[in-house]
Each structure stands twice: as structure tokens, then as C-alpha cells.
Design a protein around this motif. Structure first.
Motif: not given
Length: 531
Positions: A469-475, A438-445, A137-140, A128-135
Motif C-alpha cells: 500500500l502506498r503512503p496515504e493509501g486507504a484500506v 507501494r503498488t496499490y492505492d486502495l485495498i479492500h478485504a 510523492a503521491t502518484p499523479f 518491520c515496515l517497508i519505508a518509502a524512498p525519501r521525497g
């Protein structure tokens, strides 16, 4: 209405001729491109420009599985339905599978065994997919993210109370603020770093990578001429044993053991002031040859073979002839491990060609994802790093790259990664990575799914990518077209938006690139943002 012999028939007869001409042109420029890449041709820019204007879309329906990717074993079922992955229960928001506290407590405490990686067996893995906590926000953007974190991203205030005296973290409004304090420097790290800089050359590029450790055998991961800093107990125990609430004799013996071990390892003590002591590792083994007591040398023929290996009470000798260039010169210089032929099957020419190739790939990535080096992505991972050339090509103060060398990779290249002044780690992608969600902003493989096709499922790997991968992160995934078609189907079922594009050398290359963005959604939210 056109009949046989009238002008309408002439128009239809031109179809095969036009296709033949386009195919011939595409084939010619494909061969020209291969010739140029071999080092003989000098017309790459011309060939690329002409290929741009040659309409090769007539080949878009070519069956790559048959003609280019027979070994991948993935039929063209991109239109098939995959059941959408459901969100995990909210209690798994911070789930780190191989460091689950409940599982860890079932292991023995001896030698801190329970603190090691203990991964769930296949039958206990979450699908299943690990959810982000409610609210969430994209890191600064960096460098603001160094000092501020949205409270909603880690909604736990306990550390602000437990570490209040040490000034680690403060809760202010809807953010956490990090004042720069710590156990040994509650008023900020600046004075602490300045003291280190009075002993260690931090500004000349010779000290590039640093590892902050709790405890444990450091010599193996410390390069020749590197520095080890010990701040806190038992250093300066004579003045602090009352404050530390520890017996004087116990602290004295602890420091004696540290001093004796450092001497055995041939580390030179360079500094001790207050609660800080600094040692420097010898540049080579010859500096220790006159010692009365010699350390035990490890017998392993492959010092890089360390994944799930029991630690031994021995040291790994430094490789002869190792020289260290300052950074950033070190980033693109040929590492000593390669010039000394320590990495089997890798030549200087191969390394330099890899460097050139990844500069070309990264330039192509930036033409599609135009915000790669804009500051939006700070924490970047390369899941199959090779020599670290992807990270070297990205080289930007706005981001850093975790270079992962798979344990099943043909060549053990992690040492090359570190010699370039980069950081990295070994990992088996059939298991979860040792990091929080949600550690990474961009993952490359690159080629990762082909590498693991006989080891574990693409689903397992993708679910782990989604977790870290964080929400709205890229792959960005580069692999054979048949493999990427299967991955694309699974990615869509994981709430990723995807786009597959041709290799930068043209559509006839069987290797493709899949770009993806993880949609924004949080715990308890069945809808997603697809912007």
C-alpha cells in the motif's frame, strides 16, 4: 436534593423504561430489515430512514464477543498496548519477499526455476515496515500517471540509458516520462495498436482482458476464440537475423516449432506482417477433431487447482456451451460457469444476490470515503474477491481492481471473475504477494482475517498489506467485530489512522467495517503525517 417519593425519583424511574422502549424499537426495525432482505418486504427505505433517527447508541457497550462472535476467539482488548512496528532498514525499500534476487540465485536455472516464487520461511520474514524512498510523492492522477512518474518514487536512471534507443522511458526534470515506445515500436504504440486492430476486434467489447507475457504454455489462460500475438523474434527472421545477431538456422527452427505447436493446439494463424504474427484459438474442441495429430488432454479433474502445481505438457479442454457477451454487458450477466453449474454450490440466484449486496456495500463505502471514485485511487485490490462483485460495483474508468481469490477459499471463483471481464489471480495470504512495494492505492478485504484465523497471523497479513500500500493509501476491511478489534490494534501500531463503523443495516449486526489510511512517512523519517 431528590429523596424517595419526590420528583427526582420519578426521573430516575424513567431510565429503564426509556431503555426498554429504545431496545424494542431497534429490535423491531432489525427484524423488519431482515424480513425485507429475505425478499418479502418492500419497506427497506422506510426502515433505514427510521433506524437513522432511532437512537440505538444505548447498546454501544454490548459485548459482541459473547453474543455475536463467540467463534472469533478475540477478546475485547482494544485498549491494550501493542508495540509500534519499527521501519525496516533502508535497503529494503524495494523489497519483494518472494522474488528476492539474492534468494532466487540460489535456485537452479533449469526451466527458469530461479525466476519462480521463492518465499522466505517464517523465521526469515521481516516484522518491520517497508519505508518509502525519501521525497516520495503521491502518484499523479489517471491518465497523467500513465505518462509521468515522480523520479523520487523510483530513483533509478539505468533504464533511461539501457533502453534509450527503444524510447521506453526518459528522465525529464524531476519526473520520468513514458513516450509510449517499446522494443517493437520505438516511435510509439499507436501504430502498433492500429495494426493489431486491423485483425483483432478491439472496439466491440469482445476483447476485454489482455495478458502481456514474456514466454511460456499460453493456451490454458487464453479463452476460446481469444488471440495470441507474437511480436519480435523469430517473426520475420529472414530480414532481421543480422540485426538480432542470431544464427539464421536457429531462428528458422524456432519459428517452425512455434508454427507446429500452434497447429497442434488448433490455433488459426490470422496475420503475419513485419515482426508481428497473430493466431486465434479455436472456439471449441470440435474444430480440432479432424486433425491427424491430437494434443494430450490434461487428466486433472479440477483445472482450476493450479496454485504451486507443476506445469504439465497437456491442454485443458474448453468447457462446453461457453458463450461470451461483449463488455460491459458481460460485467453483470450471469457467467456461463454458473449457469452450467461448473462452480459447485453456486446458483444463478446466489450470484445475482451477491451482485445486489455488493452494490449496497459499495454505496455505503462511498458515503464514508467520499473520494473513492474521484481519481485519487487508481490501483485497487480486493483481497478476497469472491465473484468479483466489489469490482463490478465500483465499475469506473478511473480505476481498476486486482481481484484476488485466496487459495483456501471455499469456492474456486477466479474463472467467474474473468468471465465477467475482470482480472484476478489466486494467492495464499500467508505469503507475500508478487508485486513491488507501494503498488496499490486502495485495498479492500471482506472476511479475510476470519478466513485465515487458523492459517497464519493477522500481523503477517497486515504487514504485507502495508508493504504493497502506498503512503496515504486507504484500506477498507469488512469482518466480524471481534476480529476487527484485534486488527485495529495492530493497524495503529503500523502508523495507520483507523475508524470502525457499523454495518449499513445497523449496530446490531456483528459484522463491522474498519476504514484506515496509511500515514505518510519515508526512509529515515521517524515522524509521520496524520492528516
Amino acid at each position: 436534593m431528590a429523596t424517595k417519593g419526590n420528583p427526582g425519583d420519578n426521573r430516575n424511574n424513567k431510565g429503564p423504561v426509556s431503555i426498554f422502549i429504545v431496545v424494542a424499537l431497534c429490535g423491531f426495525f432489525y427484524i423488519l430489515g431482515l424480513w425485507q432482505r429475505s425478499g418479502f418486504g418492500k419497506g427497506d427505505s422506510i426502515a433505514v430512514e427510521i433506524t437513522k433517527h432511532a437512537d440505538c447508541s444505548v447498546l454501544s457497550d454490548l459485548n459482541y464477543e459473547t453474543h455475536h462472535d463467540g467463534d472469533a476467539g478475540t477478546p475485547d482488548d482494544s485498549d491494550g498496548q501493542v508495540k509500534e512496528f519499527k521501519p525496516c532498514d533502508d535497503r529494503y525499500i524495494d523489497y519483494t519477499p518472494c522474488h528476492d534476487q539474492a534468494r532466487a540465485m540460489t535456485f537452479p536455472r533449469e526451466n527458469m526455476n530461479y525466476r519462480e516464487r521463492h518465499c522466505p520461511p517464517q523465521e526469515e520474514k521481516l516484522h518491520c515496515l517497508i519505508a518509502a524512498p525519501r521525497g516520495y510523492a503521491t502518484p499523479f492522477p489517471w491518465p497523467k500517471s500513465r505518462d509521468y512518474v515522480p523520479y523520487a518514487n523510483a530513483p533509478y536512471k539505468s533504464l533511461t540509458v539501457e533502453k534509450a534507443v527503444q524510447n521506453w522511458i526518459q528522465y525529464e526534470g524531476n519526473v520520468f516520462r513514458f513516450p509510449g515506445g517499446g522494443t517493437q515500436f520505438p516511435q510509439g504504440a499507436d501504430a502498433y495498436i492500429n495494426e493489431l486492430a486491423s485483425v483483432i476486434p478491439l472496439d466491440n467489447g469482445m476483447v476485454r482482458t489482455a495478458l502481456d507475457t514474456g514466454c511460456g504454455e499460453v493456451d490454458r489462460v487464453l479463452r476460446p476464440g481469444g488471440y495470441w500475438i507474437l511480436a519480435g523474434p523469430p517473426i520475420n527472421w529472414k530480414n532481421n537475423y543480422h540485426a538480432w545477431q542470431r544464427p539464421e538456422d536457429e531462428l528458422k527452427e524456432e519459428q517452425r516449432q512455434i508454427e507446429d505447436t500452434a497447429k497442434l493446439l488448433c490455433w488459426e494463424k490470422k496475420h503475419e506482417k513485419g515482426e508481428i504474427a497473430i493466431w486465434r484459438k479455436a472456439l471449441n474442441n470440435d474444430e480440432c477433431s479432424e486433425q491427424d495429430t491430437q494434443p494430450t488432454i490434461c487428466e486433472s479433474a479440477n483445472s482450476d487447482d493450479v496454485w504451486y502445481k507443476k506445469m504439465e505438457n497437456c491442454i485443458t479442454p474448453a468447457k462446453p456451451g461457453t458463450t461470451w457477451k461483449p463488455f460491459p454487458e458481460r460485467l453483470n450477466a450471469v457467467p456461463a460457469r454458473i449457469t452450467s453449474e461448473s462452480v459447485r454450490g453456486v446458483s444463478t440466484e446466489l450470484f445475482e444476490e451477491d451482485n445486489r449486496l455488493w452494490k449496497k456495500h459499495v454505496n455505503a463505502y462511498k458515503r464514508v470515503n467520499k473520494i473513492i471514485d474521484s481519481g485519487r485511487y487508481r490501483n485497487v485490490m480486493d483481497m478476497n474477491a469472491g465473484f468479483g462483485s466489489f469490482a463490478a460495483a465500483l465499475d469506473s474508468p478511473k480505476l481498476w481492481v486486482m481481484n484476488v481469490v485466496p487459495t483456501i477459499a471455499e469456492k474456486a471463483t477466479l474463472g467467474v471473475v474473468f468471465e465477467r471481464g475482470l482480472i484476478g489471480i489466486y494467492h495464499d495470504w500467508c505469503e507475500a504477494f508478487s508485486t513491488y512495494p507501494r503498488t496499490y492505492d486502495l485495498i479492500h478485504a471482506n472476511g479475510l482475517f476470519s478466513l485465515y484465523k487458523n492459517e497464519c497471523t493477522a500481523e503477517d497479513i497486515l504487514l504485507e498489506m502495508d508493504r504493497i500500500l502506498r503512503p496515504e493509501g486507504a484500506v477498507i476491511l469488512r469482518d466480524q467485530v471481534g476480529v476487527l478489534k484485534q486488527v485495529k490494534r495492530l493497524a495503529k501500531a503500523m502508523r495507520w489512522n483507523t475508524k470502525m463503523v457499523d454495518h449499513e443495516d445497523g449496530p446490531l449486526i456483528s459484522e463491522k467495517v474498519l476504514y484506515a489510511v496509511k500515514r505518510y512517512w519515508v526512509a529515515g523519517d521517524n515522524s509521520t503525517s496524520s492528516d
